[in-house]
Write an enzyme that holds these catalytic residues in place. Structure first.
Site, PDB file in Angstrom:
ATOM      1  N   GLU A  15     -15.730 -11.194   3.517  1.00  0.00           N
ATOM      2  CA  GLU A  15     -15.226 -11.194   2.239  1.00  0.00           C
ATOM      3  C   GLU A  15     -14.659 -11.869   2.014  1.00  0.00           C
ATOM      4  OE1 GLU A  15     -11.183  -9.536   4.489  1.00  0.00           O
ATOM      5  OE2 GLU A  15     -11.319  -7.821   3.277  1.00  0.00           O
TER       6      GLU A  15
ATOM      7  N   GLU B   8       0.524  -1.229   0.253  1.00  0.00           N
ATOM      8  CA  GLU B   8      -0.283   0.008  -0.143  1.00  0.00           C
ATOM      9  C   GLU B   8       0.902   1.554   0.152  1.00  0.00           C
ATOM     10  OE1 GLU B   8      -3.759  -0.796   1.923  1.00  0.00           O
ATOM     11  OE2 GLU B   8      -3.135   1.528   2.726  1.00  0.00           O
TER      12      GLU B   8
ATOM     13  N   CYS C  32      -8.660  -2.363   3.552  1.00  0.00           N
ATOM     14  CA  CYS C  32      -8.178  -3.398   4.422  1.00  0.00           C
ATOM     15  C   CYS C  32      -9.687  -3.735   4.952  1.00  0.00           C
ATOM     16  CB  CYS C  32      -7.446  -3.358   5.319  1.00  0.00           C
ATOM     17  SG  CYS C  32      -7.096  -1.914   5.998  1.00  0.00           S
TER      18      CYS C  32
ATOM     19  N   GLU D 168     -13.734 -13.499  -6.185  1.00  0.00           N
ATOM     20  CA  GLU D 168     -12.588 -12.437  -6.625  1.00  0.00           C
ATOM     21  C   GLU D 168     -11.295 -12.758  -6.355  1.00  0.00           C
ATOM     22  OE1 GLU D 168     -15.097 -10.576  -5.735  1.00  0.00           O
ATOM     23  OE2 GLU D 168     -14.028  -8.862  -4.719  1.00  0.00           O
TER      24      GLU D 168
ATOM     25  N   GLU E  24       2.013   2.157  -3.566  1.00  0.00           N
ATOM     26  CA  GLU E  24       1.254   1.955  -4.418  1.00  0.00           C
ATOM     27  C   GLU E  24       0.453   3.651  -3.798  1.00  0.00           C
ATOM     28  OE1 GLU E  24      -2.656   0.433  -3.502  1.00  0.00           O
ATOM     29  OE2 GLU E  24      -3.912   0.744  -5.622  1.00  0.00           O
TER      30      GLU E  24
ATOM     31  N   SER F   7      -7.327   1.729  -2.100  1.00  0.00           N
ATOM     32  CA  SER F   7      -6.071   0.503  -2.661  1.00  0.00           C
ATOM     33  C   SER F   7      -6.227  -0.708  -3.257  1.00  0.00           C
ATOM     34  CB  SER F   7      -5.237   0.739  -1.011  1.00  0.00           C
ATOM     35  OG  SER F   7      -4.375  -0.149  -1.295  1.00  0.00           O
TER      36      SER F   7
HETATM   37 FE1  HC0 Z   1      -8.640  -5.432  11.166  1.00  0.00          FE
HETATM   38 FE2  HC0 Z   1      -6.732  -5.662   9.451  1.00  0.00          FE
HETATM   39  S1  HC0 Z   1      -6.390  -4.733  10.841  1.00  0.00           S
HETATM   40  S2  HC0 Z   1      -9.246  -5.125   8.806  1.00  0.00           S
HETATM   41  O1  HC0 Z   1      -8.924  -4.009  11.163  1.00  0.00           O
HETATM   42  O2  HC0 Z   1      -5.835  -4.076   7.494  1.00  0.00           O
HETATM   43  O3  HC0 Z   1     -10.749  -7.637  10.849  1.00  0.00           O
HETATM   44  O4  HC0 Z   1      -7.835  -7.061  14.155  1.00  0.00           O
HETATM   45  O5  HC0 Z   1      -7.779  -7.969  11.048  1.00  0.00           O
HETATM   46  O6  HC0 Z   1      -8.071  -7.949   7.429  1.00  0.00           O
HETATM   47  O7  HC0 Z   1      -4.638  -6.814  10.210  1.00  0.00           O
HETATM   48  C1  HC0 Z   1      -9.984  -7.112  11.447  1.00  0.00           C
HETATM   49  C2  HC0 Z   1      -8.287  -6.310  12.911  1.00  0.00           C
HETATM   50  C3  HC0 Z   1      -7.739  -6.947  10.924  1.00  0.00           C
HETATM   51  C4  HC0 Z   1      -7.520  -7.174   7.731  1.00  0.00           C
HETATM   52  C5  HC0 Z   1      -5.418  -6.357   9.320  1.00  0.00           C
HETATM   53  C6  HC0 Z   1      -6.717  -4.848   8.196  1.00  0.00           C
END
Ligand code: HC0
Ligand code: SF4
Length: 573
Positions: free
Chosen positions: A364, A281, A301, A369, A284, A321
């Site tokens: 997710e 990231e 994320c 994909e 990018e 991203s």
């Molecule tokens: Fe999160 Fe993640 S930090 S979204 O907030 O970026 O669920 O803890 O695992 O994938 O690493 C949630 C927390 C995660 C992801 C990471 C990110």
């Protein structure tokens, strides 16, 4: 100030306070169900609909949550009349409520159940008509069971006022009243982002996560596939709460032990791929900054946030991203690097479970994909709560477990990865790397404290070798909408925007132990993550030797061709 007495205790509170608020000041507990106020995130659900908080004041009974204090008021919370009214109300609520507490998803965490227990209700004198709506199991993340709804409207307030998604509201009239979706359609047909914050505030079993525990047991009990697990940053500072530990207690070592005891062949860390995400990231971002194109870059994320962008801002799908989330990057690397190159098995013979503080992560990992040729990156995701349930089911005594380390190489991480779990953390981690890459100088202080804290929208300007980078962090989708509307109006000055859908970040995720509206719990979890970071030697993602080795052996350059194939994605409008 207004002066009054509650159960004979004198108290002075600001004008406009409710009896409930005044009672808190003198540690008098008044049971309540519908009411929920979380000042840290500006949420207030004050519909006074459940009438559980009836108290005696003056001539009669009034609901404590909806009655303002008056000078000289004499409030009694436990008169015979108040207790009788309260019991009556709870019995009425129970009269049309399914009586299946023993097998309810919310058993042990239900606020209605615990109020009934506290009030000593042993029989229900009223026989109510039972509602028999079909359960909504249309999504990978959320189960909605109207029969268990007590119409407290907390979910509606959360979805509308805080998340600005507006999927839930009251429909129909009288006994037919439901808190539901437009035309009572399935959640999967709505704009729902699967953030799950409605689950986080639901007092009963009306909104719960999809239970993936049986799927994980099945995976652990088969022999064809090698089963590995990854654990998200925010889980390690909250899991202990399910075993009576203080919020924010760091349980990483015991958690790893528990996962080994459950039978996972490899216990890895999502933190590893959080570091990896930063390399991708940050490069990018620097690429876009150089070209002056597709700015501001939006972090990608949080799957509920990505859903929100796809549904609400399809004209801006050039901005997120293209990095997959750490959860997905982890799966991609475990299956396409670790499996064939380290343990010599095919990607399809590796099975990846993730433990996440989140319910949107369940959805997710089902996005087709996110994988390579029919092999999804991650097979199944469970929440922190589900992991705790599995540990209890297996009879593992969590508190006496030894501390174990994650397996390597996908278990090594920097402190920058730990702080991903709290609002501002992804951005701080990215800045640590971007700064050193651009300047070629070592950061004197890796703590970007400007981007820390629980405020819903934070901003800062960072000087990177003469270039001023304006950053913004929004947590909650309502705050994200404010920031995105500025982008839409052409008024945004930001170069990077971090968004987490849950107010406070993943530590407040909908899959975490219930905080029951107490945001001090969330703040303690954040402190836990910052403490892990502070005590690590390795605090910058690009210095993680396991990541450096991964690029050397497999990925080549950040943002290069191989990295793109496995670690990046595209969005849908
Ligand atoms: Fe999160 Fe993640 S930090 S979204 O907030 O970026 O669920 O803890 O695992 O994938 O690493 C949630 C927390 C995660 C992801 C990471 C990110
Ligand atoms: Fe609203 Fe989030 Fe619940 Fe969906 S998951 S209904 S967006 S609060």
């Amino acid at each position: 100030l207004v002066n009054l007495t509650i159960n004979g205790k004198s108290v002075s509170v600001p004008k406009g306070s409710t009896i409930l608020e005044a009672a808190k000041e003198v540690n008098v507990q008044i049971p309540n169900l519908c009411h929920l106020k979380m000042k840290e995130i500006n949420m207030i659900n004050q519909c006074a609909s459940c009438r559980v908080c009836m108290v005696s004041a003056g001539r009669g009974l009034v609901p404590a949550c909806g009655t303002l204090v008056k000078e000289g008021m004499d409030v009694q919370t436990n008169t015979k009349e108040a207790l009788k009214a309260r019991k009556n109300v709870v019995e009425l609520l129970l009269s049309d409520h399914p009586q299946d507490c023993l097998v309810c998803e919310k058993n042990g965490n239900c606020e209605l159940q615990s109020i009934a227990a506290d009030l000593g209700i042993r029989k229900i004198r009223y026989k109510g008509e039972q509602s028999t709506s079909p359960k909504d199991t249309s999504t990978e993340s959320i189960v909605k069971d109207h029969d268990k709804c007590i119409l407290c409207r907390r979910c509606e307030t959360m979805c509308n006022d805080i998340q600005s998604v507006g999927v839930l509201s009251g429909i129909n009239r009288g006994f037919g009243t439901e808190v539901s979706t437009f035309f009572n359609s399935y959640l999967c047909e709505t704009e729902c982002t699967f953030c799950g914050q409605c689950i986080a505030v639901c007092p009963t079993g009306a909104l719960t996560e999809v239970n993936n525990i049986p799927t994980v047991w099945n995976a652990l009990n088969q022999k064809e596939k090698t089963v590995a697990v990854q654990v998200a940053p925010a889980v390690r500072v909250a899991l202990g709460e399910e075993f009576g530990l203080e919020p924010g207690t760091i349980t990483t070592g015991k958690m790893v032990s528990a996962l080994k005891a459950l039978g996972f062949k490899y216990v890895f860390d999502t933190n590893f791929s959080a570091d990896l995400t930063i390399l991708e990231e940050a490069s990018e971002f620097l690429h876009r900054l150089k070209k002056g194109k597709n700015l501001p870059i939006l972090t990608s994320c949080c799957p509920a946030w990505i859903n929100f962008v796809e549904k609400n801002y399809p004209e801006f799908l050039n901005l997120p991203s293209s990095c997959k989330s750490p959860q997905e990057m982890f799966g991609a690397i475990a299956k396409n690097y670790f499996a064939p190159k380290v343990i010599n098995i095919k990607p399809k013979d590796m099975y990846i479970v993730s433990v996440m503080p989140c319910v949107a992560k369940k959805y997710e990992c089902s996005r087709t994909e996110l994988g390579q040729e029919e092999v999804l990156d991650v097979d199944v995701s469970i929440t922190t709560r589900e992991l705790a349930k599995m540990i209890k089911e297996a009879g593992i005594d969590f508190l006496t477990l030894d501390e174990k380390d994650f397996d390597n190489p996908l278990g090594k991480s920097s402190g920058a990865a730990d702080i991903f779990g709290t609002t501002g953390g992804v951005l701080e981690a990215a800045l640590r790397t971007a700064y050193e890459w651009v300047t070629d100088k070592e950061l004197a202080d890796v703590n970007f404290t400007q981007v820390r804290g629980m405020e819903g929208i934070k901003e800062a300007s960072i000087d990177i070798d003469g270039t001023i980078v304006n950053v913004c962090i929004a947590s909650s989708l309502g705050n994200a909408r404010k920031v995105m509307d500025e982008v839409k109006n052409g008024n945004s000055k930001y170069h990077i925007i971090e968004v987490m859908a849950c107010p406070g970040g993943c530590i407040a995720g909908a899959g975490q132990p219930y905080h029951h509206g107490d945001y001090d719990v969330v703040k303690k979890r954040a402190l836990g993550l910052y403490n892990i970071d502070r005590n690590k030697k390795l605090r910058k993602s690009h210095e993680n030797p396991a990541i450096v080795a991964l690029y050397d052996e497999f990925l080549g350059e950040p943002h290069g061709k191989v990295a793109h194939k496995f670690l990046h994605t595209h969005y849908f409008d």
